[in-house]
Write a protein that holds these residues in place. Structure first.
Motif, PDB file in Angstrom:
ATOM      1  N   LEU A 152       0.839  -1.190   0.000  1.00 40.47           N
ATOM      2  CA  LEU A 152       0.000   0.000   0.000  1.00 40.47           C
ATOM      3  C   LEU A 152       0.872   1.235   0.000  1.00 40.47           C
ATOM      4  CD1 LEU A 152      -2.803  -0.602   2.627  1.00 40.47           C
ATOM      5  CD2 LEU A 152      -2.915  -0.751   0.167  1.00 40.47           C
TER       6      LEU A 152
ATOM      7  N   THR B  88      -4.110  10.923  -0.770  1.00 38.46           N
ATOM      8  CA  THR B  88      -4.538   9.734  -1.508  1.00 38.46           C
ATOM      9  C   THR B  88      -3.628   8.548  -1.226  1.00 38.46           C
ATOM     10  OG1 THR B  88      -3.322  10.624  -3.363  1.00 38.46           O
ATOM     11  CG2 THR B  88      -5.707  10.796  -3.437  1.00 38.46           C
TER      12      THR B  88
ATOM     13  N   CYS C 253      -2.673   5.276   0.083  1.00 36.75           N
ATOM     14  CA  CYS C 253      -3.617   4.221   0.459  1.00 36.75           C
ATOM     15  C   CYS C 253      -3.440   3.761   1.908  1.00 36.75           C
ATOM     16  CB  CYS C 253      -3.490   3.023  -0.455  1.00 36.75           C
ATOM     17  SG  CYS C 253      -2.812   3.387  -2.041  1.00 36.75           S
TER      18      CYS C 253
ATOM     19  N   GLY D  95      -6.443   2.814   4.222  1.00 37.03           N
ATOM     20  CA  GLY D  95      -6.375   1.409   4.624  1.00 37.03           C
ATOM     21  C   GLY D  95      -6.427   1.252   6.133  1.00 37.03           C
TER      22      GLY D  95
ATOM     23  N   CYS E 184      -0.456   2.019  -6.912  1.00 44.11           N
ATOM     24  CA  CYS E 184      -1.221   0.968  -6.243  1.00 44.11           C
ATOM     25  C   CYS E 184      -2.091   0.210  -7.231  1.00 44.11           C
ATOM     26  CB  CYS E 184      -2.098   1.557  -5.140  1.00 44.11           C
ATOM     27  SG  CYS E 184      -1.143   2.367  -3.892  1.00 44.11           S
TER      28      CYS E 184
ATOM     29  N   VAL F 164      -9.603   7.263  -5.597  1.00 51.44           N
ATOM     30  CA  VAL F 164      -8.440   7.246  -4.720  1.00 51.44           C
ATOM     31  C   VAL F 164      -7.144   7.049  -5.496  1.00 51.44           C
ATOM     32  CG1 VAL F 164      -9.591   6.526  -2.633  1.00 51.44           C
ATOM     33  CG2 VAL F 164      -8.843   4.817  -4.254  1.00 51.44           C
ATOM     34  N   ASN F 165      -7.216   7.118  -6.820  1.00 50.14           N
ATOM     35  CA  ASN F 165      -5.994   6.977  -7.603  1.00 50.14           C
ATOM     36  C   ASN F 165      -5.172   8.254  -7.478  1.00 50.14           C
ATOM     37  OD1 ASN F 165      -4.084   6.795  -9.661  1.00 50.14           O
ATOM     38  ND2 ASN F 165      -5.404   5.397 -10.779  1.00 50.14           N
TER      39      ASN F 165
END
Lengths: 214, 199
Positions: A28, A112, A114, A118, B33, B119-120
């Motif tokens: 991530l 952004t 992750c 997460g 990701c 979310v990119n």
């Protein structure tokens, strides 16, 4: 959101740093921070910002978890993160403008990242504030340690320096500087090798199955 | 008139630059990701790539308008992170509804990828680069499209290579993300060759 016993602090710390490390285990958040790993100083600043933002937003999300309507929770989480990122951005701009310029858009891109979403989704949304803060903080640290290792490798082999100071062997005439390491491809190769190394150690350790972020 | 011609020329240059020399994925690492996780098959990669091109072109343009006509006059530039994220999320939601209503076929193809795009990091990154590099409106159109196209190209190439890799004997620790990153590194190496073609 089933009621589950809160994990002990030690387990949270070990999970964040090693067993459930955001980079190896969950792959991530490599997006927004890989670009600044060619110089250690930039990486360190970026990692500190990221760790703080992750810890604080996990904490805030956790405090608000009982009042957040379920179907708009993503939006609420994003706004909380954006709030902390803006604070970091303004602080950097005010007290360290050159660093702010070096990092460019990457501070803003923490939003952004992750890892943030997460951790908020996987842990903070169903746990009390204290453990959530710890979880966010140590996941951030686990992430930072890898990035710093990558940055150290790249700076040393690519430029022969460590934090800007020349390193005896690598800055000497016997070491051809690997220019490719400070360029983008170097980041990919170094990260791939790190993942390779750690995954090989894991398969020997036989880690019990963990639940990842996504 | 000359002015507009120069702008258009700059737009074309920016478009090519953002596809080749400044590829958003291979030189600035944005959108990694989904690049690692969705590049197993060419078909899905193409779907996601198309969605990124579409969303990126339109949101950078929308964000440009919002930034220069709302935030700058109000001196609220530091608010741009929140504004950009909200615009991107709202736009994606809106497009999803429109496509669902008018073209169920397209929705089947692109639908599942649209929420992923919010979310990119590449989308937000493109908007932030657009602000930092101070592009004009026309150049922004070229930049948004080019950046999306560059991302799509990279993920398509990666998916093509990975499909062939299924039979290969990769060391155990390197399987999955590890080998993907090595390939990405080689692709980035190839793209370094474009440096200097354009200013």
């Amino acid at each position: 959101m089933s009621p589950q016993p809160v994990k002990p602090a030690g387990a949270i710390i070990m999970d964040g740093l090693w067993y459930d490390n955001p980079i190896f285990r969950q792959i991530l958040g490599i997006c927004s921070t890989l670009a600044v790993t060619n110089v250690i100083l930039n990486t360190a600043v970026m990692c500190i910002s990221l760790t703080l933002v992750t810890a604080l937003s996990c904490w805030t999300v956790s405090i608000l978890r009982d009042w957040t309507p379920r179907n708009i929770r993503m939006m609420v989480q994003t706004l909380i993160m954006a709030f902390y990122v803006i604070i970091v951005d303004i602080l950097l701009k005010a007290y360290w403008p050159e660093m702010s310029r070096n990092l460019g858009p990457y501070v803003g891109l923490i939003i952004t990242n992750c890892i943030l979403m997460g951790r908020c989704e996987a842990f903070a949304i169903s746990n009390p504030p204290g453990p959530s803060f710890l979880d966010g903080f140590f996941n951030g640290l686990g992430y930072s340690s890898i990035l710093l290792a990558i940055a150290a490798t790249r700076e040393m082999t690519g430029m022969g320096t460590f934090l800007g100071w020349p390193v005896p062997f690598f800055s000497g005439p016997y070491w051809d500087k690997w220019v490719i390491m400070v360029m983008p491809p170097g980041a990919f190769f170094t990260l791939a090798c790190m993942i390779w190394l750690c995954r090989s150690i894991w398969t020997k350790e036989k880690v019990p199955a963990q639940t990842g972020g996504k | 008139m000359d002015n507009i011609n120069a702008e258009l020329w700059l737009m074309v240059v920016t478009l090519f630059a953002s596809v080749f020399t400044n590829n958003i994925l291979l030189t600035t690492f944005l959108g990694m990701c989904s690049f690692v996780s969705v590049s197993r098959e060419v078909k899905t990669a193409a779907g996601l790539g198309a969605a990124v091109v579409f969303v990126m072109t339109l949101t950078t343009v929308l964000n440009w308008l919002a930034y220069y006509y709302i935030l700058v006059p109000l001196h609220l530039e530091f608010f741009r992170f929140i504004l950009f994220i909200i615009i991107i999320a709202a736009f994606v939601q809106f497009v999803e509804m429109v496509i669902d209503r008018y073209s169920p076929k397209l929705y089947m193809a692109l639908g599942i990828f649209l929420p992923l795009i919010t979310v990119n990091c590449a989308i937000l990154g493109a908007a932030l680069f657009m602000v930092i590099r101070q592009y004009s409106f026309i150049v922004t159109i070229g930049y948004g499209f080019g950046a999306g196209l560059g991302w799509m190209m990279a993920i398509l190439a990666m998916a093509g290579i990975r499909q062939r890799l299924t039979e290969a004997r990769v060391p155990r620790g390197l399987r999955g993300p590890g080998i993907t990153l090595i390939i990405a590194g080689m692709m980035a190496l190839a793209f370094v060759g474009f440096t200097g073609v354009l200013k």
